[in-house]
Design a protein around this motif. Sequence first.
Motif, PDB file in Angstrom:
ATOM      1  N   GLY A 109       0.988  -1.190  -0.430  1.00 18.72           N
ATOM      2  CA  GLY A 109       0.051   0.398   0.245  1.00 18.72           C
ATOM      3  C   GLY A 109       0.630   1.240  -0.255  1.00 18.72           C
ATOM      4  N   ALA A 110       2.218   1.180  -0.254  1.00 21.29           N
ATOM      5  CA  ALA A 110       3.148   2.574   0.026  1.00 21.29           C
ATOM      6  C   ALA A 110       2.659   3.265  -1.302  1.00 21.29           C
ATOM      7  CB  ALA A 110       4.907   2.518   0.626  1.00 21.29           C
ATOM      8  N   LYS A 111       3.215   4.502  -1.215  1.00 21.11           N
ATOM      9  CA  LYS A 111       3.113   5.026  -2.801  1.00 21.11           C
ATOM     10  C   LYS A 111       3.431   6.720  -3.005  1.00 21.11           C
ATOM     11  CE  LYS A 111      -0.552   7.022  -5.365  1.00 21.11           C
ATOM     12  NZ  LYS A 111      -2.202   7.145  -5.967  1.00 21.11           N
ATOM     13  N   VAL A 112       4.636   6.723  -3.751  1.00 22.22           N
ATOM     14  CA  VAL A 112       5.145   7.614  -3.821  1.00 22.22           C
ATOM     15  C   VAL A 112       4.751   8.409  -5.345  1.00 22.22           C
ATOM     16  CG1 VAL A 112       7.275   9.121  -3.867  1.00 22.22           C
ATOM     17  CG2 VAL A 112       7.587   7.452  -2.846  1.00 22.22           C
ATOM     18  N   SER A 113       5.030   9.751  -4.959  1.00 24.31           N
ATOM     19  CA  SER A 113       4.366  10.804  -6.426  1.00 24.31           C
ATOM     20  C   SER A 113       3.913  11.879  -6.650  1.00 24.31           C
ATOM     21  CB  SER A 113       2.160  10.708  -6.484  1.00 24.31           C
ATOM     22  OG  SER A 113       1.262   9.001  -6.413  1.00 24.31           O
ATOM     23  N   LEU A 114       5.007  11.716  -7.660  1.00 23.40           N
ATOM     24  CA  LEU A 114       5.556  13.088  -7.886  1.00 23.40           C
ATOM     25  C   LEU A 114       4.613  13.521  -9.347  1.00 23.40           C
ATOM     26  CD1 LEU A 114       7.895  15.475  -7.971  1.00 23.40           C
ATOM     27  CD2 LEU A 114       9.278  13.870  -8.757  1.00 23.40           C
ATOM     28  N   GLY A 115       4.445  15.289  -9.416  1.00 23.71           N
ATOM     29  CA  GLY A 115       3.628  15.793 -10.453  1.00 23.71           C
ATOM     30  C   GLY A 115       3.914  17.036 -10.846  1.00 23.71           C
ATOM     31  N   SER A 116       4.053  17.299 -12.046  1.00 23.65           N
ATOM     32  CA  SER A 116       4.667  18.559 -12.246  1.00 23.65           C
ATOM     33  C   SER A 116       3.391  19.241 -12.926  1.00 23.65           C
ATOM     34  CB  SER A 116       5.084  19.040 -12.270  1.00 23.65           C
ATOM     35  OG  SER A 116       6.379  20.387 -12.411  1.00 23.65           O
ATOM     36  N   GLU A 117       2.628  20.490 -13.331  1.00 17.95           N
ATOM     37  CA  GLU A 117       2.472  21.093 -14.180  1.00 17.95           C
ATOM     38  C   GLU A 117       2.399  22.530 -14.075  1.00 17.95           C
ATOM     39  OE1 GLU A 117      -2.246  20.964 -16.118  1.00 17.95           O
ATOM     40  OE2 GLU A 117      -1.945  20.137 -14.695  1.00 17.95           O
ATOM     41  N   THR A 118       1.424  23.190 -13.452  1.00 21.13           N
ATOM     42  CA  THR A 118       1.825  24.969 -12.671  1.00 21.13           C
ATOM     43  C   THR A 118       2.466  24.797 -11.616  1.00 21.13           C
ATOM     44  OG1 THR A 118      -1.116  24.376 -11.365  1.00 21.13           O
ATOM     45  CG2 THR A 118      -0.681  26.083 -14.318  1.00 21.13           C
ATOM     46  N   ALA A 119       2.438  23.614 -11.088  1.00 20.19           N
ATOM     47  CA  ALA A 119       2.667  23.357  -9.850  1.00 20.19           C
ATOM     48  C   ALA A 119       3.507  22.667  -9.696  1.00 20.19           C
ATOM     49  CB  ALA A 119       1.739  23.700  -8.510  1.00 20.19           C
ATOM     50  N   ALA A 120       4.340  22.409  -8.675  1.00 21.03           N
ATOM     51  CA  ALA A 120       4.858  20.530  -8.511  1.00 21.03           C
ATOM     52  C   ALA A 120       4.266  19.678  -7.474  1.00 21.03           C
ATOM     53  CB  ALA A 120       6.262  20.429  -8.444  1.00 21.03           C
ATOM     54  N   VAL A 121       3.927  18.980  -7.232  1.00 22.48           N
ATOM     55  CA  VAL A 121       3.520  17.815  -5.654  1.00 22.48           C
ATOM     56  C   VAL A 121       4.205  16.871  -5.988  1.00 22.48           C
ATOM     57  CG1 VAL A 121       1.308  17.212  -4.708  1.00 22.48           C
ATOM     58  CG2 VAL A 121       1.035  19.094  -6.206  1.00 22.48           C
ATOM     59  N   LEU A 122       5.132  16.887  -4.446  1.00 25.11           N
ATOM     60  CA  LEU A 122       5.761  15.124  -4.747  1.00 25.11           C
ATOM     61  C   LEU A 122       3.849  14.641  -3.113  1.00 25.11           C
ATOM     62  CD1 LEU A 122       7.087  13.365  -3.913  1.00 25.11           C
ATOM     63  CD2 LEU A 122       8.694  14.987  -2.553  1.00 25.11           C
ATOM     64  N   SER A 123       3.867  13.326  -3.567  1.00 22.83           N
ATOM     65  CA  SER A 123       2.667  13.117  -2.519  1.00 22.83           C
ATOM     66  C   SER A 123       2.770  11.680  -1.787  1.00 22.83           C
ATOM     67  CB  SER A 123       1.488  13.130  -2.913  1.00 22.83           C
ATOM     68  OG  SER A 123       1.400  12.087  -4.104  1.00 22.83           O
ATOM     69  N   ILE A 124       3.185  11.021  -0.525  1.00 24.90           N
ATOM     70  CA  ILE A 124       3.646   9.712  -0.128  1.00 24.90           C
ATOM     71  C   ILE A 124       2.699   9.736   0.922  1.00 24.90           C
ATOM     72  CG2 ILE A 124       6.133   9.332   1.063  1.00 24.90           C
ATOM     73  CD1 ILE A 124       6.908  10.810   0.139  1.00 24.90           C
ATOM     74  N   ARG A 125       2.771   7.712   0.971  1.00 24.48           N
ATOM     75  CA  ARG A 125       1.791   7.269   1.035  1.00 24.48           C
ATOM     76  C   ARG A 125       2.181   5.821   2.261  1.00 24.48           C
ATOM     77  NH1 ARG A 125      -3.264   4.841  -2.091  1.00 24.48           N
ATOM     78  NH2 ARG A 125      -1.719   3.404  -2.007  1.00 24.48           N
ATOM     79  N   THR A 126       1.970   5.608   3.451  1.00 23.76           N
ATOM     80  CA  THR A 126       2.662   4.905   4.224  1.00 23.76           C
ATOM     81  C   THR A 126       2.343   2.944   3.910  1.00 23.76           C
ATOM     82  OG1 THR A 126       1.512   4.627   5.812  1.00 23.76           O
ATOM     83  CG2 THR A 126       3.694   5.980   6.538  1.00 23.76           C
ATOM     84  N   PRO A 127       3.522   2.087   4.362  1.00 30.61           N
ATOM     85  CA  PRO A 127       2.634   0.983   3.999  1.00 30.61           C
ATOM     86  C   PRO A 127       1.784   0.700   4.756  1.00 30.61           C
ATOM     87  CG  PRO A 127       4.722   0.982   4.658  1.00 30.61           C
ATOM     88  CD  PRO A 127       5.068   2.285   4.559  1.00 30.61           C
ATOM     89  N   CYS A 128       0.925   0.093   5.062  1.00 31.72           N
ATOM     90  CA  CYS A 128       0.425  -0.803   5.951  1.00 31.72           C
ATOM     91  C   CYS A 128       1.205  -1.148   7.249  1.00 31.72           C
ATOM     92  CB  CYS A 128      -0.599  -2.084   5.609  1.00 31.72           C
ATOM     93  SG  CYS A 128      -1.896  -2.313   6.547  1.00 31.72           S
ATOM     94  N   ARG A 129       0.899  -0.738   8.489  1.00 33.74           N
ATOM     95  CA  ARG A 129       1.393  -0.877   9.596  1.00 33.74           C
ATOM     96  C   ARG A 129       0.525  -1.097  10.478  1.00 33.74           C
ATOM     97  NH1 ARG A 129       3.939  -2.503   6.850  1.00 33.74           N
ATOM     98  NH2 ARG A 129       6.867  -1.265   6.165  1.00 33.74           N
ATOM     99  N   LEU A 130       1.403  -1.910  12.187  1.00 36.06           N
ATOM    100  CA  LEU A 130      -0.101  -1.286  13.142  1.00 36.06           C
ATOM    101  C   LEU A 130       0.562  -0.095  14.111  1.00 36.06           C
ATOM    102  CD1 LEU A 130       0.365  -5.020  14.709  1.00 36.06           C
ATOM    103  CD2 LEU A 130      -1.770  -4.049  13.665  1.00 36.06           C
ATOM    104  N   PRO A 131      -0.510   0.852  14.657  1.00 37.31           N
ATOM    105  CA  PRO A 131      -0.023   1.503  15.506  1.00 37.31           C
ATOM    106  C   PRO A 131       0.755   1.328  16.326  1.00 37.31           C
ATOM    107  CG  PRO A 131      -2.259   1.801  14.618  1.00 37.31           C
ATOM    108  CD  PRO A 131      -1.683   0.003  14.311  1.00 37.31           C
ATOM    109  N   ALA A 132       1.427   1.901  17.382  1.00 40.85           N
ATOM    110  CA  ALA A 132       2.515   1.923  18.349  1.00 40.85           C
ATOM    111  C   ALA A 132       2.030   0.351  19.430  1.00 40.85           C
ATOM    112  CB  ALA A 132       3.661   2.772  18.962  1.00 40.85           C
ATOM    113  N   ASP A 133       0.257   1.775  19.605  1.00 38.66           N
ATOM    114  CA  ASP A 133      -0.036   0.907  20.770  1.00 38.66           C
ATOM    115  C   ASP A 133      -1.195  -0.676  20.296  1.00 38.66           C
ATOM    116  OD1 ASP A 133      -2.648   1.573  19.384  1.00 38.66           O
ATOM    117  OD2 ASP A 133      -3.236   3.058  20.757  1.00 38.66           O
ATOM    118  N   ALA A 134      -0.486  -1.152  19.189  1.00 44.07           N
ATOM    119  CA  ALA A 134      -1.019  -2.334  18.726  1.00 44.07           C
ATOM    120  C   ALA A 134      -0.024  -3.173  19.159  1.00 44.07           C
ATOM    121  CB  ALA A 134      -1.276  -2.469  17.565  1.00 44.07           C
TER     122      ALA A 134
END
Length: 198
Positions: free
Chosen positions: A165-190
Amino acid sequence: MGVDMRSRGAVMAGVMVALGVAVGGCGPVNEATFSGEDSAVPQERVDELNAQLRLLPSLEATVDDYRRMGDAIAREISGITPTVVWRPHPTAGDDETSCGGEWLATDGRRVMLQLWISDSPIPDSDWPQALEVARTAAAAKDITFQSTNRDRPADHDVAFTNSAGAKVSLGSETAAVLSIRTPCRLPADAGSPSAVNP
């Protein structure tokens, strides 16, 4: 950055287009395996996946690790193209969601990190090098499946994903955008380990 109101409106329109692409990637399809979420996963498999998650770094540690990756990508791209000055998106903060694909029924979570945006786009002459920076950083985290939404002059949007489920996206048009999504993980309290692994 000295941007008048008319050009700022154009920049934000571009950012919103890129935002739609970045956020749209969180839908019900696992981009790397193209497995939908509508088929039931047997409880035995869910238990197995939860056991795998317990061996991995916590969601919080992973968020910190992936944020460092994003900062490094942004710095390196700015080194290639000094006109690209990154800043956090002013309204789109971190967004925690359930996991996707067969991980949907697990106790895991994933986080779409706050976007990195630049009012100045990445010039076409620098795009291949900037994309290689994102590709190399993503590959270091085993995020290697590439999908290209758009890749034409002055209009680029490329994403790298994996089956967790991790994702790294890079886009550029009138602006530039970098977006990142983590992989599936358990919260620390789990009860997952706090040490960071790629």
